[in-house]
Design a protein around this motif. Sequence first.
Motif, PDB file in Angstrom:
ATOM      1  N   ALA A 322     -22.123 -57.613  38.818  1.00 38.77           N
ATOM      2  CA  ALA A 322     -22.358 -56.490  37.896  1.00 38.77           C
ATOM      3  C   ALA A 322     -21.173 -56.312  36.949  1.00 38.77           C
ATOM      4  N   GLY A 323     -19.964 -56.412  37.459  1.00 36.86           N
ATOM      5  CA  GLY A 323     -18.774 -56.250  36.616  1.00 36.86           C
ATOM      6  C   GLY A 323     -18.360 -54.792  36.489  1.00 36.86           C
ATOM      7  N   GLU A 324     -17.087 -54.627  36.148  1.00 33.13           N
ATOM      8  CA  GLU A 324     -16.486 -53.282  36.137  1.00 33.13           C
ATOM      9  C   GLU A 324     -17.192 -52.313  35.182  1.00 33.13           C
ATOM     10  N   ALA A 325     -17.534 -52.768  33.991  1.00 32.61           N
ATOM     11  CA  ALA A 325     -18.094 -51.842  32.994  1.00 32.61           C
ATOM     12  C   ALA A 325     -19.410 -51.237  33.490  1.00 32.61           C
ATOM     13  N   ARG A 326     -20.265 -52.077  34.085  1.00 33.53           N
ATOM     14  CA  ARG A 326     -21.568 -51.603  34.578  1.00 33.53           C
ATOM     15  C   ARG A 326     -21.376 -50.660  35.775  1.00 33.53           C
ATOM     16  N   LEU A 327     -20.439 -51.001  36.651  1.00 35.11           N
ATOM     17  CA  LEU A 327     -20.176 -50.156  37.826  1.00 35.11           C
ATOM     18  C   LEU A 327     -19.622 -48.803  37.382  1.00 35.11           C
ATOM     19  N   ARG A 328     -18.733 -48.857  36.417  1.00 30.62           N
ATOM     20  CA  ARG A 328     -18.112 -47.631  35.877  1.00 30.62           C
ATOM     21  C   ARG A 328     -19.189 -46.712  35.275  1.00 30.62           C
ATOM     22  N   GLU A 329     -20.147 -47.323  34.572  1.00 32.75           N
ATOM     23  CA  GLU A 329     -21.258 -46.560  33.970  1.00 32.75           C
ATOM     24  C   GLU A 329     -21.999 -45.751  35.047  1.00 32.75           C
ATOM     25  N   VAL A 330     -22.287 -46.407  36.185  1.00 30.22           N
ATOM     26  CA  VAL A 330     -23.029 -45.731  37.257  1.00 30.22           C
ATOM     27  C   VAL A 330     -22.183 -44.590  37.828  1.00 30.22           C
TER      28      VAL A 330
END
Length: 356
Positions: A322-330
Amino acid sequence: MAITDIDEQKLEAFLGLAATEAGAALNAALVTLGDELGLYKAMADGQPVCPADLAARTGTQERYVREWLNAQAASGFVLYDEPADAYVLPPEHALVLADDTGPFSMTGTFQAANAAVAVRERLASRFTEGHGLGWHEQHHDLWHGTERGFAASYRAHLVAEWLPALGGVVEKLEAGALVADVGCGHGASAILMAQAFPRSRFVGVDYHAGSIEIARRRAAEAGVADRVSFQVAGAADYAGEGYDLVAFFDAFHDLGDPLAAARRAAAALAPGGTCMLVEPYAGDRVEDNLNPIGRLYYGFSTLVCTPGSLSQPGRAALGTQAGEARLREVLEAAGFGAVRRAAESPLNLVLEARLP
Ligand SMILES: C[S@@+](CC[C@H](N)C(=O)[O-])C[C@H]1O[C@@H](n2cnc3c(N)ncnc32)[C@H](O)[C@@H]1O
């Protein structure tokens, strides 16, 4: 395509790659056989051994062992000493293949890989119809191999690096904190933390009853059952409030509804508490992950993690990369204000999330 369009050198190079890959697929089973039968451990002294002696040491048959050793030598996993007609497991390889409790062990990863490829037939219809395949429906080698594989990395990094990288968490753990480990599997991370911080209490949560049964046994064997308890519960509906730390170890991307889980974590935290996501290492763009680690993870993602998430309500299917940006979004959508990368290792990204 006309045959004249074919670059023969590229064709040859790709045939070489394809043959290497077919060999690697077979080697996964051979490594797990060597692990299960104790063949690597019996070679861990680094001394040359002939097939008959290795067979005698391990209660196996010489003819099978000779063939296995030749396959291992052709893979570069053991060395062949031609004048002596003997085989050697170099000490560096022994750390990876014969030391199950060390930080470099990869035998669990091979065990999990064998389980993952075994679902191929069942997965084909999922590709066409879109249904998921739950973690609980996978082969038991996946549960055990995952435990062994991830525990090696947790032993190396969790207490020494990841927890100290979170603001103020170690101080709370030393004084006596309440911690939730969500998607805990067989409980390796909760047990490691309980061993390091005897004044704290740890609650492992997993929806898979079979995993929780084993986690309870592991905690008792490790002598920490007094401070580690387990719940069979979903990531969005476990019991308890006032947690100082809610952690997800390589489990967030497996969830059908990671947003609901992050909201539950936010609600379950004590004031000033921390949410920690330990996730497989990944860059944000596909091209960042086209490397050996990304390859391993995309493989598990296709065969295990994505079908697992698609089997649950929410069907978010973040994927293992998923990567950091997608995880951060959640995490931000769940109300976490301050999200930062606290640490990383070759296999993991560690994100810290706090409420505003
Ligand atoms: C890749 S495993 C990681 C297990 C463990 N944290 C470890 O590092 O060894 C993912 C875990 O998430 C659990 N899981 C998946 N979906 C879940 C859900 N909705 N609620 C709770 N646990 C879940 C699975 O049962 C599995 O044990």
